[in-house]
Design an enzyme around this catalytic site. Sequence first.
Site, mmCIF file in Angstrom:
data_model
loop_
_atom_site.group_PDB
_atom_site.id
_atom_site.type_symbol
_atom_site.label_atom_id
_atom_site.label_comp_id
_atom_site.label_asym_id
_atom_site.label_seq_id
_atom_site.Cartn_x
_atom_site.Cartn_y
_atom_site.Cartn_z
ATOM 1 N N SER A 211 0.872 -1.244 0.020
ATOM 2 C CA SER A 211 -0.102 0.105 0.016
ATOM 3 C C SER A 211 0.786 1.105 0.097
ATOM 4 O O SER A 211 1.699 1.329 -0.838
ATOM 5 C CB SER A 211 -0.897 -0.137 1.151
ATOM 6 O OG SER A 211 -2.067 0.815 0.979
ATOM 7 N N ASP A 336 -8.377 -5.528 -4.545
ATOM 8 C CA ASP A 336 -7.939 -4.515 -3.840
ATOM 9 C C ASP A 336 -8.611 -3.308 -3.456
ATOM 10 O O ASP A 336 -8.568 -2.605 -2.365
ATOM 11 C CB ASP A 336 -6.504 -3.798 -4.450
ATOM 12 C CG ASP A 336 -5.231 -4.286 -3.883
ATOM 13 O OD1 ASP A 336 -5.106 -4.484 -2.633
ATOM 14 O OD2 ASP A 336 -4.246 -4.530 -4.405
ATOM 15 N N HIS A 455 -7.801 -5.613 -0.055
ATOM 16 C CA HIS A 455 -6.778 -4.958 0.229
ATOM 17 C C HIS A 455 -5.893 -5.431 1.552
ATOM 18 O O HIS A 455 -6.576 -5.751 2.561
ATOM 19 C CB HIS A 455 -7.104 -3.421 0.523
ATOM 20 C CG HIS A 455 -5.915 -2.462 0.446
ATOM 21 N ND1 HIS A 455 -4.776 -2.393 -0.782
ATOM 22 C CD2 HIS A 455 -5.384 -1.528 1.418
ATOM 23 C CE1 HIS A 455 -3.851 -1.601 -0.427
ATOM 24 N NE2 HIS A 455 -3.915 -0.841 0.854
#
Length: 553
Positions: A211, A336, A455
Amino acid sequence: MDQLKILFAVVLSLATASAATLGVVQTEGGSVQGQNIPLGLFRSVDVFKGIPFAAKPEMLEKPQPHPGWSGILKAIKFAPRCMQMNMLQTSSFGSEDCLYLNIWVPQGRQVSSDLPVMIWFYGGGFMSGGSMGPNFLNNYLYSGQEIADRGNVIVVSVGYRVGTLGFLSTGDSDLPGNFGLWDQHAAITWVHRNIRSFGGDPENITLFGESAGGASVSFQSLSPHNKGLVRRAISQSGVAVCPWAMSKNPRKVALEVAEKVGCPTDERMVACLKSIDAKTLTMAAAGVEQGSPDYPVVLNLLLSPVVDGDFLPDHPANLFQNAADIDYIVGVNNMDGHHFTVQDIPSLGNKTKETPVEDLKRLLASYSKEFGKDSTDVAFAEYSSDWESSPSQDTIKRTGVDIGTDYIFLVPAQIALYLHAENAKSGCTFSYLLSEPSMLAGPDKPYHDWVGSDHADDLQFVFGKPFTTPKAYGDRHRDLSAYMIAYWTNFARTGDPNQGNLKVPAVWPEFTLPGQPFLDIHGKMNESSIGQEMRLRFVRLWTSVLPSLPTDV
């Protein structure tokens, strides 16, 4: 039976006695001593917690070298996180004195030497996070033990400043920002100078992160300041060209923060900001809107890196020649965007509520507003082109998640792959898609049964959680974790995820512009787990169709 027990105890004590250990290590700041954790026959790991790699940082200034210490630093306790807001943005926690790193060194019969080194940068939207991640009963998410032991590599995790203290910027030389990136760079240079004493090879450093950590890895590989320091890089669900990774209007945010804390907004502003108490300044970033289709969460991340003319001399898309000799893995999780789209359109994540098609159009309008007034219709036509005449709720909701995934993560990842491959000299490029179904999906679980890898779902597998907490996982998840650790550590060792100490279930082809092959990673992999041209229709939509539309005059 008793004799067997005695024999086993003797063998075990011999083994643990025979596993090598570093003992006291000399670093540039002074001596450090960690802990040795026995793991089995002639196997252990030395763990060093909370080694300072820079001094306590001055407010809104670049990090400075640590002055050092006398005696032996007992590196047996993780340092506090850098100061940040809690999840609800109601208070702050952490410390200003937070530039510390942790090191895991695997040991066998002899003390290890010349091992590949992997440096981990955490995610958290540049607003939050810590070098050890969430902790449950002393089981830290980012413990490097499993990676180090299984892959025979050194793992380093790093603290860096976040939020206002890490990324506040006026967009010019008065307050250039990027302090969190400078912290990461200071850690890289410290590792380069000191890791040989821990048994590492300073010429074989791999950065990895997820991320905002994945975007950080990308920024570090693109900055001229890391030339010759970084050999390889892995960006998981985040690259420098993501729409949320760069601050579009840093000065506007700086002015708002100044007003909140009672500083003037003229030439005295920066001096005043630097005199403000750290907690007050941290909390001045509170008040980010909850997401909605018209104001998506990811477009509300107000504090992130900027083009500062120094660490980032230009827009990241123009800096890929700096990564020409860095081997690079870039990948995303196939859903995600789920984590974010269910915040923007809550009905997407609700099994009983319907999602109106209009909400998808509003989300598309927010994402595509820079492309002119026709962009929403063009984008929606593409996303709904495979729908049946009256689409089911599952179809509508999945499409909403796909839109988020593409815009926030997948398309930028493809752009980074193209740019890296195009500019590469000696550096190789690899692409992956993690498609393992979410463990929270299913009939009796909170998520719809079609939800794939959300995610951050990759983190548990990369860090070997199916091995450390076996009861929470099945064999399929242990297989998946073993595969990811094998590919990641082989890559760190050789620059080729297929070549190294560990066997892999499928040969991962290099990413090249014709074909654009990628590895499809999941718990049931075999030789056919290779795809091509990842979501090419939608990559083209966002990179060429929408940008070529006439803009509003």
